[in-house]
Scaffold this motif. Structure first.
Motif, PDB file in Angstrom:
ATOM      1  N   ARG A 174     -41.609 -77.357 -52.366  1.00 24.60           N
ATOM      2  CA  ARG A 174     -40.626 -76.279 -52.276  1.00 24.60           C
ATOM      3  C   ARG A 174     -40.644 -75.579 -50.907  1.00 24.60           C
ATOM      4  O   ARG A 174     -39.618 -75.128 -50.407  1.00 24.60           O
ATOM      5  N   LEU A 175     -41.831 -75.480 -50.312  1.00 22.98           N
ATOM      6  CA  LEU A 175     -41.970 -74.762 -49.040  1.00 22.98           C
ATOM      7  C   LEU A 175     -41.700 -75.640 -47.819  1.00 22.98           C
ATOM      8  O   LEU A 175     -41.602 -75.128 -46.697  1.00 22.98           O
ATOM      9  N   GLU A 176     -41.569 -76.934 -48.029  1.00 30.20           N
ATOM     10  CA  GLU A 176     -41.410 -77.865 -46.908  1.00 30.20           C
ATOM     11  C   GLU A 176     -40.275 -77.478 -45.954  1.00 30.20           C
ATOM     12  O   GLU A 176     -40.481 -77.450 -44.726  1.00 30.20           O
ATOM     13  N   PRO A 177     -39.077 -77.129 -46.442  1.00 26.41           N
ATOM     14  CA  PRO A 177     -38.000 -76.753 -45.505  1.00 26.41           C
ATOM     15  C   PRO A 177     -38.331 -75.501 -44.693  1.00 26.41           C
ATOM     16  O   PRO A 177     -37.939 -75.400 -43.523  1.00 26.41           O
ATOM     17  N   VAL A 178     -39.020 -74.554 -45.318  1.00 25.11           N
ATOM     18  CA  VAL A 178     -39.386 -73.310 -44.633  1.00 25.11           C
ATOM     19  C   VAL A 178     -40.375 -73.594 -43.504  1.00 25.11           C
ATOM     20  O   VAL A 178     -40.247 -73.076 -42.387  1.00 25.11           O
ATOM     21  N   VAL A 179     -41.381 -74.440 -43.804  1.00 22.94           N
ATOM     22  CA  VAL A 179     -42.400 -74.781 -42.802  1.00 22.94           C
ATOM     23  C   VAL A 179     -41.761 -75.576 -41.665  1.00 22.94           C
ATOM     24  O   VAL A 179     -42.082 -75.369 -40.487  1.00 22.94           O
ATOM     25  N   ALA A 180     -40.844 -76.477 -42.010  1.00 22.82           N
ATOM     26  CA  ALA A 180     -40.159 -77.274 -40.990  1.00 22.82           C
ATOM     27  C   ALA A 180     -39.323 -76.380 -40.071  1.00 22.82           C
ATOM     28  O   ALA A 180     -39.266 -76.587 -38.852  1.00 22.82           O
ATOM     29  N   GLU A 181     -38.684 -75.374 -40.640  1.00 24.36           N
ATOM     30  CA  GLU A 181     -37.890 -74.440 -39.841  1.00 24.36           C
ATOM     31  C   GLU A 181     -38.779 -73.667 -38.863  1.00 24.36           C
ATOM     32  O   GLU A 181     -38.407 -73.445 -37.701  1.00 24.36           O
ATOM     33  N   LYS A 182     -39.967 -73.277 -39.338  1.00 20.93           N
ATOM     34  CA  LYS A 182     -40.917 -72.578 -38.474  1.00 20.93           C
ATOM     35  C   LYS A 182     -41.362 -73.497 -37.329  1.00 20.93           C
ATOM     36  O   LYS A 182     -41.483 -73.050 -36.175  1.00 20.93           O
ATOM     37  N   TYR A 183     -41.593 -74.763 -37.639  1.00 19.49           N
ATOM     38  CA  TYR A 183     -41.970 -75.732 -36.612  1.00 19.49           C
ATOM     39  C   TYR A 183     -40.883 -75.818 -35.542  1.00 19.49           C
ATOM     40  O   TYR A 183     -41.168 -75.792 -34.344  1.00 19.49           O
ATOM     41  N   SER A 184     -39.640 -75.906 -35.981  1.00 17.04           N
ATOM     42  CA  SER A 184     -38.513 -75.994 -35.050  1.00 17.04           C
ATOM     43  C   SER A 184     -38.410 -74.736 -34.192  1.00 17.04           C
ATOM     44  O   SER A 184     -38.160 -74.809 -32.982  1.00 17.04           O
ATOM     45  N   ASP A 185     -38.631 -73.576 -34.808  1.00 15.52           N
ATOM     46  CA  ASP A 185     -38.592 -72.308 -34.069  1.00 15.52           C
ATOM     47  C   ASP A 185     -39.686 -72.268 -33.002  1.00 15.52           C
ATOM     48  O   ASP A 185     -39.458 -71.811 -31.874  1.00 15.52           O
ATOM     49  N   ASN A 186     -40.887 -72.720 -33.359  1.00 16.72           N
ATOM     50  CA  ASN A 186     -42.026 -72.644 -32.435  1.00 16.72           C
ATOM     51  C   ASN A 186     -41.942 -73.662 -31.309  1.00 16.72           C
ATOM     52  O   ASN A 186     -42.385 -73.399 -30.183  1.00 16.72           O
ATOM     53  N   THR A 187     -41.414 -74.841 -31.597  1.00 15.84           N
ATOM     54  CA  THR A 187     -41.411 -75.916 -30.601  1.00 15.84           C
ATOM     55  C   THR A 187     -40.087 -76.058 -29.863  1.00 15.84           C
ATOM     56  O   THR A 187     -40.034 -76.685 -28.805  1.00 15.84           O
ATOM     57  N   GLY A 188     -39.026 -75.521 -30.442  1.00 17.66           N
ATOM     58  CA  GLY A 188     -37.709 -75.702 -29.856  1.00 17.66           C
ATOM     59  C   GLY A 188     -37.131 -77.082 -30.101  1.00 17.66           C
ATOM     60  O   GLY A 188     -36.107 -77.452 -29.518  1.00 17.66           O
ATOM     61  N   ARG A 189     -37.780 -77.854 -30.964  1.00 16.60           N
ATOM     62  CA  ARG A 189     -37.324 -79.211 -31.250  1.00 16.60           C
ATOM     63  C   ARG A 189     -36.333 -79.210 -32.419  1.00 16.60           C
ATOM     64  O   ARG A 189     -36.562 -78.566 -33.438  1.00 16.60           O
ATOM     65  N   LEU A 190     -35.261 -79.936 -32.267  1.00 15.14           N
ATOM     66  CA  LEU A 190     -34.247 -80.042 -33.303  1.00 15.14           C
ATOM     67  C   LEU A 190     -34.678 -81.093 -34.316  1.00 15.14           C
ATOM     68  O   LEU A 190     -35.036 -82.214 -33.943  1.00 15.14           O
ATOM     69  N   LEU A 191     -34.639 -80.749 -35.600  1.00 16.86           N
ATOM     70  CA  LEU A 191     -35.098 -81.652 -36.660  1.00 16.86           C
ATOM     71  C   LEU A 191     -33.937 -82.176 -37.493  1.00 16.86           C
ATOM     72  O   LEU A 191     -32.917 -81.502 -37.657  1.00 16.86           O
ATOM     73  N   HIS A 192     -34.148 -83.382 -38.041  1.00 19.09           N
ATOM     74  CA  HIS A 192     -33.184 -83.982 -38.959  1.00 19.09           C
ATOM     75  C   HIS A 192     -33.930 -84.371 -40.232  1.00 19.09           C
ATOM     76  O   HIS A 192     -34.969 -85.049 -40.165  1.00 19.09           O
ATOM     77  N   LEU A 193     -33.432 -83.946 -41.376  1.00 12.99           N
ATOM     78  CA  LEU A 193     -34.072 -84.242 -42.657  1.00 12.99           C
ATOM     79  C   LEU A 193     -34.107 -85.748 -42.887  1.00 12.99           C
ATOM     80  O   LEU A 193     -33.148 -86.461 -42.626  1.00 12.99           O
ATOM     81  N   SER A 194     -35.240 -86.238 -43.392  1.00 10.95           N
ATOM     82  CA  SER A 194     -35.368 -87.663 -43.688  1.00 10.95           C
ATOM     83  C   SER A 194     -35.497 -87.857 -45.197  1.00 10.95           C
ATOM     84  O   SER A 194     -34.531 -87.761 -45.921  1.00 10.95           O
ATOM     85  N   GLY A 195     -36.728 -88.098 -45.676  1.00 15.54           N
ATOM     86  CA  GLY A 195     -36.919 -88.359 -47.098  1.00 15.54           C
ATOM     87  C   GLY A 195     -36.558 -89.782 -47.478  1.00 15.54           C
ATOM     88  O   GLY A 195     -36.515 -90.136 -48.661  1.00 15.54           O
ATOM     89  N   MET A 196     -36.300 -90.635 -46.491  1.00 15.10           N
ATOM     90  CA  MET A 196     -35.936 -92.023 -46.730  1.00 15.10           C
ATOM     91  C   MET A 196     -37.191 -92.903 -46.728  1.00 15.10           C
ATOM     92  O   MET A 196     -38.012 -92.814 -45.811  1.00 15.10           O
ATOM     93  N   LEU A 197     -37.340 -93.726 -47.756  1.00 13.99           N
ATOM     94  CA  LEU A 197     -38.453 -94.668 -47.812  1.00 13.99           C
ATOM     95  C   LEU A 197     -38.172 -95.808 -46.843  1.00 13.99           C
ATOM     96  O   LEU A 197     -37.145 -96.478 -46.937  1.00 13.99           O
ATOM     97  N   LEU A 198     -39.099 -96.026 -45.918  1.00 13.41           N
ATOM     98  CA  LEU A 198     -38.957 -97.064 -44.906  1.00 13.41           C
ATOM     99  C   LEU A 198     -39.952 -98.192 -45.174  1.00 13.41           C
ATOM    100  O   LEU A 198     -41.080 -97.944 -45.595  1.00 13.41           O
ATOM    101  N   GLN A 199     -39.525 -99.401 -44.914  1.00 12.85           N
ATOM    102  CA  GLN A 199     -40.380-100.578 -45.116  1.00 12.85           C
ATOM    103  C   GLN A 199     -40.490-101.344 -43.806  1.00 12.85           C
ATOM    104  O   GLN A 199     -39.484-101.653 -43.160  1.00 12.85           O
ATOM    105  N   SER A 200     -41.728-101.643 -43.407  1.00 10.39           N
ATOM    106  CA  SER A 200     -41.955-102.399 -42.181  1.00 10.39           C
ATOM    107  C   SER A 200     -41.371-103.808 -42.313  1.00 10.39           C
ATOM    108  O   SER A 200     -41.566-104.480 -43.321  1.00 10.39           O
TER     109      SER A 200
END
Length: 286
Positions: A71-97
């Motif tokens: 539940r808190l993941e989006p909030v923490v990610a927003e804080k990360y973006s605020d602190n680093t200035g990096r623009l984030l894009h939501l994933s959640g996609m299962l990737l296979q090598s």
């Protein structure tokens, strides 16, 4: 302009098709599971993970800590973006090598750096002690597994501690560790496919070793964490990981002050899963 060549295929989104994501996730080794494969997970041994992957044992139910982390993941990610200035894009996609089909991962977010997609792993925890020297070993391994699947040169991670402290760190790609993940991950998955059960760690009875001087600090910190009136399971697990790494297959470790720990095989009683034997680290009285 740099054109990024993907080393993976997209399988299913945990946000749009959770059941499909869950089913596909069971057909390989996810990033959060690789520490168990390597015998460095605070939660599961290689055999316990094998039991889950072969359908013998039920998967772990979502705990309140896991739920709140989600539940808190989006909030923490927003804080990360605020602190680093990096623009984030939501994933959640299962990737296979593509090269190692058993290797799976589900990045929480992506950030774009010089035309390259960089995975971000978002965490929450109760205690900062486990993050004093950066991400704990099992999380660091999780990130290295993500780098194997994605082919990214580095990744980033952030953590919210006890709902009030925030930390973030970039993690460089470690080729030696990735080679180990490939080697041991491939061997483990072959065991899942063939039904060959992994052997548990063999601890040699009657053996002992004198632990390094710095281990006294680990023991003292362990005692403090146990006395505090709050949950410090993750931090204590990190300390135990350090001690177990020093012990290897030795049964008893002696600290500089003369106190000791023993590392023995114990039988875990059946409860929703089959009974199993696992190595347990315990402090001894002087």
């Amino acid at each position: 302009m740099t054109v990024e060549t993907k080393q993976y295929v997209e399988i299913a989104s945990q946000h749009d098709d959770f059941e499909g994501w869950l089913e596909a996730h069971g057909k390989g080794i996810g990033a959060s599971e690789i520490a168990a494969v390597l015998g460095e997970s605070p939660w599961d041994s290689p055999r316990e993970l094998w039991l889950k992957k072969t359908g013998v044992a039920l998967p772990r139910h979502e705990t309140q800590a896991m739920e709140w982390g989600r539940r808190l993941e989006p909030v923490v990610a927003e804080k990360y973006s605020d602190n680093t200035g990096r623009l984030l894009h939501l994933s959640g996609m299962l990737l296979q090598s593509k090269e190692y089909p058993w290797a799976l991962c589900t990045p929480d977010y992506w950030l774009l750096h010089e035309g390259i997609s960089i995975p971000l792993e978002v965490k929450t925890t109760r205690n900062a002690n486990a993050w004093v020297d950066g991400p704990p070993k099992h999380i660091w391994l999780q990130i290295q597994h993500q780098l194997l699947v994605t082919g990214a040169p580095w990744a980033s991670t952030c953590v919210l501690v006890a709902g009030q402290e925030f930390y973030w760190a970039d993690v460089e790609r470690d080729e030696e560790t990735i080679a180990r993940i490939i080697r041991e991950g491939d061997q483990f998955w072959k065991m899942v496919v063939t039904g060959e059960e992994p052997k548990e760690l063999e601890i040699i009875p009657g053996t002992e070793v004198v632990l390094p001087d710095e281990s006294q600090t680990w023991l003292d910190e362990w005692a403090v964490l146990e006395q505090e009136q709050k949950m410090n399971g993750e931090a204590i697990s990190a300390i135990k990981e350090r001690i177990i790494a020093e012990l290897g297959s030795v049964e008893k470790g002696i600290f500089p002050d003369g106190s000791s720990v023993t590392y023995k095989m114990e039988i875990r009683k059946a409860y929703e899963v089959l009974a199993s034997t696992r190595a347990v680290l315990r402090k001894n009285r002087k």
